[in-house]
Design a protein around this motif. Structure first.
Motif, short mmCIF file in Angstrom:
data_model
loop_
_atom_site.label_atom_id
_atom_site.label_comp_id
_atom_site.label_asym_id
_atom_site.label_seq_id
_atom_site.Cartn_x
_atom_site.Cartn_y
_atom_site.Cartn_z
N TYR A 281 -7.37 -3.96 -0.34
CA TYR A 281 -7.11 -2.84 0.56
C TYR A 281 -6.96 -1.53 -0.21
O TYR A 281 -6.63 -1.53 -1.40
CB TYR A 281 -5.82 -3.09 1.35
N SER A 282 -7.20 -0.42 0.50
CA SER A 282 -6.95 0.90 -0.08
C SER A 282 -5.92 1.61 0.80
O SER A 282 -5.66 1.19 1.94
CB SER A 282 -8.24 1.71 -0.14
N ASN B 266 -6.23 4.16 2.40
CA ASN B 266 -6.85 4.65 3.63
C ASN B 266 -6.73 3.65 4.78
O ASN B 266 -6.93 4.01 5.95
CB ASN B 266 -8.33 4.96 3.39
N ASP B 267 -6.42 2.39 4.45
CA ASP B 267 -6.29 1.35 5.47
C ASP B 267 -4.92 1.33 6.13
O ASP B 267 -4.70 0.54 7.06
CB ASP B 267 -6.57 -0.03 4.85
N LEU C 23 0.82 -1.21 0.00
CA LEU C 23 0.00 0.00 0.00
C LEU C 23 0.85 1.26 0.00
O LEU C 23 0.50 2.26 -0.62
CB LEU C 23 -0.95 -0.01 1.20
N LYS D 81 -1.61 5.89 -6.51
CA LYS D 81 -2.75 5.00 -6.65
C LYS D 81 -3.53 4.90 -5.35
O LYS D 81 -2.99 5.16 -4.27
CB LYS D 81 -2.29 3.60 -7.10
N GLU D 82 -4.79 4.49 -5.46
CA GLU D 82 -5.65 4.38 -4.29
C GLU D 82 -5.65 2.98 -3.69
O GLU D 82 -5.97 2.79 -2.52
CB GLU D 82 -7.10 4.77 -4.66
N THR D 83 -5.31 1.98 -4.49
CA THR D 83 -5.34 0.59 -4.04
C THR D 83 -4.09 -0.13 -4.51
O THR D 83 -3.43 0.29 -5.46
CB THR D 83 -6.58 -0.15 -4.58
#
Length: 472
Positions: free
Chosen positions: A378-379, A381-382, A362, A370-372
């Protein structure tokens, strides 16, 4: 007709592409849903062209990611004055996007779901379109000899020397573009021999059971190590074949031998089961209980590769379980008693390392905008949550070890169990350092591989082993 105006007809699979669209689409479909394997015979009964169309309708091969042969692309770019024709047995649904992406062809001839444009059918289509000896043809296999019989000249791409000799008997061979010979080093990379480091876990029970001077146990441990290694390599090859497209979208994984087209897909499809069966055969020479553990490991690993690695949290728990199964396998191989403490310690520690792996992926995705993470659930944000869970799991592993020190099991095995407390600060330091490295974005490898190659980790491991031996 002069050479400058004669159509240049190019095969796709193995010629323009260092891969095969049929195998690519088949593997992409099975990666989506392995149950499609039961539909394949029914589709094949309708003919090979129908099979290709059914595969093409259900899969997408991003043309920008495919491994093209740069020599063929350069030839096409430098002959714009000639009509350039992509002529292939692959299905139109997959071929058309490739031709549109490249923008180098004036015409495309391919299979359409009813007619499989291969061999004599391809030859007939080209003769009908351009006349006898009215075209030059680039091919790579013996099936192309049927086309070269009717071509003005042949360009042999990625073929064996014997193919060029055979082509010269039926037409003029204009030139040859030999395939780069991939040696043992490429296969070592494909089999991921360096990942066998993880299988050293099967030898942990030799240490914890204090049987490191037991010759029979050592032999059984080595057999178990090799069996796990062969089985794991079989799964790695299969995993790489099923993940061709996702790997090509990844900054580092795109260089893997199958994704990059350096090794033929068909060879991978043959090698994967051969390695796995060799591992199982070796396991049976150990004992049948160990063979059952290895079967369980294979099923878990295959499930992970096919589906479970994309499901949030199940993936990391399963990774931790796979590491622990190696320890169980080593215990069964040498007929030692199963240790509750060792298994609990292993699950928490390797859950922490599995989360480190996801955290690193990540972090890499975040730094790339990238977001994922590709192929994961998972993204970015995790990241804080994964870090919290991962550090907690690592510290719980140290807690389990601390509780073990004063347990009856420890007192029975060690003459000076109190010296085991030396391992607690060592473990706390190492777990903390691994997470600091990951947090700084420097965890570029699998955590186990990192531990084996990182100098600080090597020193920490040596100190931990010394403390363990002193306590005995």
């Amino acid at each position: 007709m002069s050479t400058d105006s004669r159509p240049l007809c190019v095969d796709l699979d193995g010629t323009l592409l260092r891969s095969d669209v049929l195998y690519e689409s088949l593997l992409a479909l099975l990666a989506q849903n392995p149950l499609y394997v039961f539909m394949l015979p029914l589709w094949l009964l309708k003919g090979k062209a129908a099979l290709k169309r059914e595969l093409a309708k259900r899969t997408t091969l991003p043309p920008e990611t495919l491994p093209y042969d740069e020599r063929v692309l350069e030839l096409l770019r430098t002959t714009p004055q000639r009509p350039r024709v992509l002529c292939t047995a692959s299905d139109a649904l997959l071929v058309t996007p490739i031709a549109e992406h490249l923008g180098l062809f004036e015409e495309v001839l391919c299979s359409d779901g009813n007619r499989n444009l291969a061999g004599h059918r391809k030859a007939g289509a080209l003769v009908e379109r351009f006349g006898e000896r009215g075209f030059d043809y680039l091919g790579n296999g013996r099936v192309d000899l049927q086309v070269w019989k009717h071509a003005a000249s042949a360009i042999v791409v990625n073929g064996a020397d014997s193919l060029a000799v055979a082509a010269a008997k039926v037409t003029t061979v204009g030139s040859t573009l030999p395939r780069a010979r991939e040696g043992l080093k490429t296969w070592v990379k494909a089999l991921r021999i360096y990942q066998w480091l993880k299988n050293l876990l099967v030898l942990v029970p030799l240490l914890t059971a204090h049987r490191f001077f037991d010759i029979d146990a050592i032999i059984q441990g080595v057999v178990a190590f090799l069996a796990f290694g062969l089985c794991a390599s079989g799964v790695y090859v299969l995993n790489d074949l099923l993940d061709l497209t996702p790997d090509r979208l990844h900054a580092r994984k795109r260089l893997r031998p199958f994704a990059a087209g350096r090794l033929p897909i068909l060879q991978g499809l043959l090698v994967a089961p051969l390695l796995t069966l060799s591992g199982f055969a070796l396991a049976l020479t150990c004992n049948w209980k160990f063979a059952l553990v290895l079967v369980g490991y294979y099923i878990m690993t295959l499930s992970y590769s096919l589906k479970l690695k994309r499901i949030v949290m199940i993936d990391v728990v399963l990774l931790a379980a796979l590491y622990t199964v190696r320890i169980i396998g080593g215990t069964v191989a040498i007929n030692a008693d199963m240790s509750f403490w060792l298994l609990a310690f292993s699950m928490f520690l390797f859950l922490s390392l599995a989360l480190v792996k996801r955290y690193g992926e990540l972090e890499s995705a975040l730094s790339s905008g990238k977001e994922t993470a590709i192929g994961r659930g998972y993204s970015v944000n995790d990241l804080p949550l994964i870090q919290s869970m991962g550090t907690s799991a690592g510290y719980l592993a140290v807690l389990v070890f601390a509780l073990y020190i004063n347990s009856p099991a420890s007192i029975q095995l060690y003459s000076r169990p109190e010296l085991l407390w030396l391992l607690c600060p060592i473990l706390l330091y190492w777990v903390s350092r691994v997470w600091v490295v990951a947090h700084r974005g420097d965890m570029h490898d699998d955590p186990i591989v990192f531990a084996a190659t990182d100098r600080v980790s090597q020193v920490v491991g040596a100190l931990g082993l010394l403390a363990l031996l002193i306590a005995i």
